[in-house]
Write a protein that holds these residues in place. Structure first.
Motif, PDB file in Angstrom:
ATOM      1  N   PRO A  41       5.396  -9.378   5.537  1.00 45.30           N
ATOM      2  CA  PRO A  41       5.408  -8.587   4.300  1.00 45.30           C
ATOM      3  C   PRO A  41       6.828  -8.259   3.850  1.00 45.30           C
ATOM      4  CG  PRO A  41       4.754  -7.228   6.160  1.00 45.30           C
ATOM      5  CD  PRO A  41       4.875  -8.652   6.661  1.00 45.30           C
ATOM      6  N   GLY A  42       6.971  -8.023   2.570  1.00 43.81           N
ATOM      7  CA  GLY A  42       8.276  -7.686   2.010  1.00 43.81           C
ATOM      8  C   GLY A  42       8.687  -6.267   2.375  1.00 43.81           C
ATOM      9  N   PRO A  43       9.913  -5.926   2.065  1.00 43.38           N
ATOM     10  CA  PRO A  43      10.392  -4.577   2.381  1.00 43.38           C
ATOM     11  C   PRO A  43       9.680  -3.523   1.531  1.00 43.38           C
ATOM     12  CG  PRO A  43      11.997  -5.722   1.049  1.00 43.38           C
ATOM     13  CD  PRO A  43      10.917  -6.725   1.388  1.00 43.38           C
ATOM     14  N   ARG A  44       9.599  -2.333   2.065  1.00 42.49           N
ATOM     15  CA  ARG A  44       8.990  -1.231   1.327  1.00 42.49           C
ATOM     16  C   ARG A  44      10.106  -0.470   0.597  1.00 42.49           C
ATOM     17  NH1 ARG A  44       3.861   0.682   2.550  1.00 42.49           N
ATOM     18  NH2 ARG A  44       2.801  -0.626   4.053  1.00 42.49           N
ATOM     19  N   TRP A  45      10.117  -0.604  -0.718  1.00 42.27           N
ATOM     20  CA  TRP A  45      11.134   0.055  -1.514  1.00 42.27           C
ATOM     21  C   TRP A  45      10.678   1.472  -1.834  1.00 42.27           C
ATOM     22  CZ3 TRP A  45      15.438  -2.482  -1.339  1.00 42.27           C
ATOM     23  CH2 TRP A  45      15.411  -3.862  -1.217  1.00 42.27           C
ATOM     24  N   ALA A  46      11.597   2.386  -1.814  1.00 40.06           N
ATOM     25  CA  ALA A  46      11.264   3.792  -2.054  1.00 40.06           C
ATOM     26  C   ALA A  46      11.077   4.102  -3.541  1.00 40.06           C
ATOM     27  CB  ALA A  46      12.353   4.692  -1.478  1.00 40.06           C
ATOM     28  N   GLY A  47      11.502   3.242  -4.415  1.00 38.22           N
ATOM     29  CA  GLY A  47      11.313   3.478  -5.838  1.00 38.22           C
ATOM     30  C   GLY A  47      12.449   4.221  -6.506  1.00 38.22           C
TER      31      GLY A  47
END
Length: 71
Positions: free
Chosen positions: A2-8
């Motif tokens: 899975p791709g990285p989890r961006w905080a937004g």
């Protein structure tokens, strides 16, 4: 994988009701708010908002300018 989890991005510092308060203050005449001048500048408005006794709002001049831009 899975791709990285961006905080937004950075969290917002102003709530929507703070934005409404800033806009209402900017529309008011400074003399009605016991200020000794006739028009708001971004510097004067930001300083007034930061030192407001009931509801202090800390906002930078550039953020204030962006908030008050007419669409």
């Amino acid at each position: 994988m899975p791709g990285p989890r961006w905080a937004g991005g950075r969290p917002r510092l102003l709530a929507p009701d703070d934005e409404a308060f800033v806009a209402a203050t900017a529309r008011a005449r400074p003399a009605k708010l016991a200020q000794p001048f006739t028009r708001w500048s971004t510097r004067k408005l930001a300083a007034y908002l930061a030192t407001h006794p009931d509801r202090p709002v800390r906002i930078g001049r550039e953020a204030l300018r962006d908030l008050l831009k007419t669409p």
